[in-house]
Design a protein around this motif. Sequence first.
Motif, PDB file in Angstrom:
ATOM      1  N   LEU A 123       1.066  -1.049  -0.081  1.00 20.67           N
ATOM      2  CA  LEU A 123      -0.095  -0.136  -0.034  1.00 20.67           C
ATOM      3  C   LEU A 123       1.056   1.296  -0.029  1.00 20.67           C
ATOM      4  O   LEU A 123       0.511   2.176  -0.841  1.00 20.67           O
ATOM      5  N   VAL A 124       2.019   1.311   0.772  1.00 18.76           N
ATOM      6  CA  VAL A 124       2.729   2.540   0.960  1.00 18.76           C
ATOM      7  C   VAL A 124       3.318   2.758  -0.444  1.00 18.76           C
ATOM      8  O   VAL A 124       3.562   3.955  -0.738  1.00 18.76           O
ATOM      9  N   HIS A 125       3.747   1.891  -1.072  1.00 18.68           N
ATOM     10  CA  HIS A 125       4.353   2.087  -2.649  1.00 18.68           C
ATOM     11  C   HIS A 125       3.457   2.351  -3.567  1.00 18.68           C
ATOM     12  O   HIS A 125       3.859   3.117  -4.596  1.00 18.68           O
ATOM     13  N   LEU A 126       2.531   1.598  -3.598  1.00 21.63           N
ATOM     14  CA  LEU A 126       1.199   1.829  -4.553  1.00 21.63           C
ATOM     15  C   LEU A 126       0.615   2.943  -4.756  1.00 21.63           C
ATOM     16  O   LEU A 126       0.328   3.668  -5.790  1.00 21.63           O
ATOM     17  N   TYR A 127       0.467   3.542  -3.406  1.00 21.17           N
ATOM     18  CA  TYR A 127      -0.340   4.840  -3.627  1.00 21.17           C
ATOM     19  C   TYR A 127       0.503   5.970  -2.964  1.00 21.17           C
ATOM     20  O   TYR A 127       0.092   7.069  -2.487  1.00 21.17           O
ATOM     21  N   SER A 128       1.946   5.983  -3.253  1.00 23.90           N
ATOM     22  CA  SER A 128       2.797   6.917  -2.683  1.00 23.90           C
ATOM     23  C   SER A 128       3.143   7.927  -3.603  1.00 23.90           C
ATOM     24  O   SER A 128       3.905   8.942  -3.282  1.00 23.90           O
ATOM     25  N   ILE A 129       2.834   8.120  -4.800  1.00 19.57           N
ATOM     26  CA  ILE A 129       2.950   8.862  -5.797  1.00 19.57           C
ATOM     27  C   ILE A 129       2.593  10.661  -5.230  1.00 19.57           C
ATOM     28  O   ILE A 129       3.406  11.308  -5.425  1.00 19.57           O
ATOM     29  N   GLY A 130       1.462  10.461  -5.043  1.00 15.04           N
ATOM     30  CA  GLY A 130       0.698  11.674  -4.317  1.00 15.04           C
ATOM     31  C   GLY A 130      -0.309  11.625  -3.348  1.00 15.04           C
ATOM     32  O   GLY A 130      -1.336  12.113  -3.622  1.00 15.04           O
ATOM     33  N   PRO A 131      -0.064  11.167  -2.211  1.00 13.01           N
ATOM     34  CA  PRO A 131      -0.808  10.833  -1.145  1.00 13.01           C
ATOM     35  C   PRO A 131      -1.373  12.154  -0.607  1.00 13.01           C
ATOM     36  O   PRO A 131      -0.658  12.867  -0.527  1.00 13.01           O
TER      37      PRO A 131
END
Length: 374
Positions: A123-131
Amino acid sequence: MTDLVRIAPGALTIGRPLPWTVYDTDGNVLLRQGYVIQTNSQLEQLFERGRFKPRKIERPQEEVFEDNRERNPFADYPDLLQALETTLNAITEGDPSAQKRLLGLARMVERTCTESPEATLALVHLYSIGPVIYEQILFYAILCQFVGRQFGLEEKRISVLTAAALTANLALVPIADKLNASNTILNEEQRGVIRRHPHRSIQALRDAGIDNKLLLTIIAQHHEQADGSGYPKGLSGTEIRPEAEILALAERYVAMITKRAYRNRMNIAQARKLIANLADGKFRPAIPKALLQVLGEYPPGVLVRLENNEVGVVTKRPVRARGPFVKAIFGPRGNRYTGTFERDTSLLEFNIRALEEPEIMPSMDFSLVWGFRS
């Protein structure tokens, strides 16, 4: 389907994976969870036609709630964010339920991490582009769970650390997204708000009847640094709780891999190198080492190119002499596979050649990629 609700403007963003499956008003699937919206016209159509199905969330209680459902972090992700927002609002408003909500939310995060560790770390890496700020806070809590265990903290201290990660930035919530979207230098007023946020978050917790001493100490110290250069008291060395350093490092790592208006995000190799350097004075060495061990060279959720020229997403960290494991989603010629194919990257033809760094994450049905039932 009568349980579908309209999508609120601002809930979806171009270039980010859908956090849930989108339906039309008749209950037909329009786009599945993990699809990445590519254009403004797609976005407008979803706001006009799209509906989603909110899941009922049990109100966290102080007693343990026996929930035997299979943990699917991708399905739970919107629920965790909703519970986090509700919890922080309850604390801010001094709601009598605030402490129970916080304890319940910390347990939800703990269960998700322990029962589905690879998918939760993804989750941390899949959604980290612009959280948004709530996602960042959730990432802090997830990382604290993993690093706390790797560092060797006992379970009670990990639970308090998780609660601290969920609340330490409470005072920044109203302004964080605006600051991240700004490409101008912070003014003195903004810097003052940032420097005072540990104290203000602590005061809000106390006003809500939450006065756990360790919890408040972690929050008070999470911007101190081992070399004495931190704030607010300039503590150094063992004056700083290891829990506070773990939280500080979690925040730094998320900042590294997150895109901001004023800078690009780092890839995992760049972030790992910087974390390793932080062991030299800024943190006690065992804490950056613990984070690096948790992440591995290629943590779940990052995209990689294999020796056979396939592109896939890392789904599992190495197991003994095998792995990490990758699910291939693009073929050697760039064609999108209709399904996914698991690759053991310890095999020569599937060795990892390079990191892939897309500005927009490819569309994936995350639940299926990680093998969860739909």
